[in-house]
Design an enzyme around this catalytic site. Structure first.
Site, PDB file in Angstrom:
ATOM      1  N   ASN A  10      -6.822  -0.053   5.033  1.00  0.00           N
ATOM      2  CA  ASN A  10      -6.189   1.226   5.369  1.00  0.00           C
ATOM      3  C   ASN A  10      -5.527   1.020   6.729  1.00  0.00           C
ATOM      4  O   ASN A  10      -6.211   0.965   7.751  1.00  0.00           O
ATOM      5  CB  ASN A  10      -7.259   2.331   5.431  1.00  0.00           C
ATOM      6  N   TRP A  11      -4.223   0.881   6.696  1.00  0.00           N
ATOM      7  CA  TRP A  11      -3.512   0.599   7.956  1.00  0.00           C
ATOM      8  C   TRP A  11      -3.445   1.825   8.870  1.00  0.00           C
ATOM      9  O   TRP A  11      -3.094   1.695  10.037  1.00  0.00           O
ATOM     10  CB  TRP A  11      -2.093   0.095   7.645  1.00  0.00           C
ATOM     11  N   LYS A  12      -3.718   3.001   8.340  1.00  0.00           N
ATOM     12  CA  LYS A  12      -3.621   4.244   9.125  1.00  0.00           C
ATOM     13  C   LYS A  12      -2.221   4.339   9.741  1.00  0.00           C
ATOM     14  O   LYS A  12      -1.258   3.979   9.083  1.00  0.00           O
ATOM     15  CB  LYS A  12      -4.737   4.304  10.170  1.00  0.00           C
ATOM     16  N   HIS A  95      -9.509  11.246   3.441  1.00  0.00           N
ATOM     17  CA  HIS A  95     -10.043  10.447   4.546  1.00  0.00           C
ATOM     18  C   HIS A  95     -10.551  11.390   5.634  1.00  0.00           C
ATOM     19  O   HIS A  95      -9.964  12.454   5.859  1.00  0.00           O
ATOM     20  CB  HIS A  95      -8.947   9.516   5.096  1.00  0.00           C
ATOM     21  N   GLU A  97     -10.223  11.350   8.690  1.00  0.00           N
ATOM     22  CA  GLU A  97      -9.208  11.694   9.709  1.00  0.00           C
ATOM     23  C   GLU A  97      -8.300  12.811   9.202  1.00  0.00           C
ATOM     24  O   GLU A  97      -7.848  13.658   9.975  1.00  0.00           O
ATOM     25  CB  GLU A  97      -8.412  10.433  10.089  1.00  0.00           C
ATOM     26  N   GLU A 165     -17.569   6.609   3.715  1.00  0.00           N
ATOM     27  CA  GLU A 165     -17.220   6.288   5.099  1.00  0.00           C
ATOM     28  C   GLU A 165     -17.960   7.230   6.054  1.00  0.00           C
ATOM     29  O   GLU A 165     -17.498   8.356   6.289  1.00  0.00           O
ATOM     30  CB  GLU A 165     -15.715   6.438   5.307  1.00  0.00           C
ATOM     31  N   GLY A 171     -14.037   3.216  13.246  1.00  0.00           N
ATOM     32  CA  GLY A 171     -13.327   2.857  14.472  1.00  0.00           C
ATOM     33  C   GLY A 171     -14.227   2.808  15.703  1.00  0.00           C
ATOM     34  O   GLY A 171     -13.744   2.749  16.827  1.00  0.00           O
ATOM     35  N   SER A 211     -15.998   0.327  10.329  1.00  0.00           N
ATOM     36  CA  SER A 211     -16.229  -0.876  11.141  1.00  0.00           C
ATOM     37  C   SER A 211     -16.702  -2.078  10.318  1.00  0.00           C
ATOM     38  O   SER A 211     -17.475  -2.906  10.785  1.00  0.00           O
ATOM     39  CB  SER A 211     -17.210  -0.584  12.279  1.00  0.00           C
ATOM     40  N   GLY A 232     -10.391  -0.569   7.999  1.00  0.00           N
ATOM     41  CA  GLY A 232      -9.382  -0.060   8.925  1.00  0.00           C
ATOM     42  C   GLY A 232      -8.906  -1.158   9.851  1.00  0.00           C
ATOM     43  O   GLY A 232      -8.062  -1.979   9.497  1.00  0.00           O
ATOM     44  N   GLY A 233      -9.451  -1.192  11.063  1.00  0.00           N
ATOM     45  CA  GLY A 233      -9.003  -2.123  12.101  1.00  0.00           C
ATOM     46  C   GLY A 233      -8.876  -3.569  11.648  1.00  0.00           C
ATOM     47  O   GLY A 233      -7.880  -4.237  11.961  1.00  0.00           O
TER      48      GLY A 233
HETATM   49  P1  13P Z   1     -12.449   1.014  10.711  1.00  0.00           P
HETATM   50  O1  13P Z   1     -12.656  -0.177   9.814  1.00  0.00           O
HETATM   51  O2  13P Z   1     -11.379   0.784  11.736  1.00  0.00           O
HETATM   52  O3  13P Z   1     -13.732   1.529  11.270  1.00  0.00           O
HETATM   53  O4  13P Z   1     -11.864   2.175   9.772  1.00  0.00           O
HETATM   54  C1  13P Z   1     -12.505   2.453   8.584  1.00  0.00           C
HETATM   55  C2  13P Z   1     -11.692   3.420   7.825  1.00  0.00           C
HETATM   56  O5  13P Z   1     -11.538   4.566   8.229  1.00  0.00           O
HETATM   57  C3  13P Z   1     -11.043   2.963   6.603  1.00  0.00           C
HETATM   58  O6  13P Z   1     -10.492   4.016   5.891  1.00  0.00           O
END
Ligand code: 13P
Length: 248
Positions: A10-12, A95, A97, A165, A171, A211, A232-233
């Protein structure tokens, strides 16, 4: 019951057309022999270019959201039909967020999920508790509600991917332990069994997200109910390939 593992990024709101295409070109040879399904969910504006960059590879391109309406006066939103035009296979829905910063609700998650399914896009429906919910012991109650409302009216639950999640792990560098992730994902599978059917629940892909990285992916993926990751990251760099190849 064998379920094909599924690792998605997920590149966000990260990457550009240039850096994204470069990353896909670098990742493609590293993930080509993966034993799992692989996808990158990217910002909508990057979808056309990333689809081109991933053509001929085993990396599927996904979206980070999808609207429920076919079309209409919904400024800033993207319909399933628009995504389908570019061969988008997956859409992340609900998600944390989106829920936290953009006011998305379980009802909206439900409408978006049904619209994705109607259009042949696999929804990756996100659920998870906040830190205070975990601390006050309401994790299962919160997740049960998110599943009940978010998945209402789904006819074939096997066509839905669930991502667990925990909000406190996103994050933050603070991953759920293997045991915590397994315990909650087993609960999710049990709940899906109750809401739909126990046999279907055994076939539903449930990912862990929060994470997850090159160092902790093996332990998480070794858990019996964890079928993949939503990254994510670590999906913004070559570490993503290490996670995809967690079994090698
Ligand atoms: P991180 O891997 O950066 O914690 O993000 C997870 C995430 O929200 C994937 O959708």
């Amino acid at each position: 019951m064998s379920r094909k593992p599924f690792i998605a990024g997920n590149w966000k709101m990260n990457m550009t057309a240039k850096s994204g295409a470069e990353l896909i070109a670098a990742l493609a040879p590293l993930v080509k022999d993966a034993n799992c399904d692989v996808a990158l969910c990217v910002p909508a504006i990057l979808i056309p270019e990333m689809t081109k960059a991933a053509a001929g590879t085993n990396i599927a391109i996904g979206a980070e959201n999808v609207h429920w309406a076919k079309n209409g006066a919904y400024t800033g939103e993207i319909s399933a039909e628009m995504l389908k035009e570019y061969g988008v296979k997956y859409a992340i829905i609900g998600h944390s967020e989106r829920r936290q910063y953009f006011g998305e609700t379980d009802e909206g998650v439900n409408k978006r999920t049904l619209a994705a399914l109607e259009n042949g896009i696999t929804p990756i429906v996100c659920v998870g508790e906040t830190l205070s919910e975990r601390e006050n012991g309401t994790t299962e109650e919160v997740i049960a509600r998110q599943l009940e409302k978010g998945l209402q009216g789904v006819e074939d639950i096997k066509k839905v991917v669930i991502a667990y999640e925990p909000v406190w792990a996103i994050g933050t560098g603070k991953t759920a332990t293997d045991g915590q992730a397994q315990e909650t994902i087993a609960f999710i599978r049990k709940k899906i069994g109750e809401l739909f059917c126990p046999m279907c629940a055994q076939k539903v892909i449930i990912q862990y997200g929060g994470s997850m990285n090159a160092g902790n992916c093996k332990g998480l993926m070794a858990q019996p109910d964890i079928d993949g990751g939503l990254i994510g990251g670590a999906s913004l760099k070559l570490d993503f390939a290490t996670i995809v190849n967690y079994d090698k």
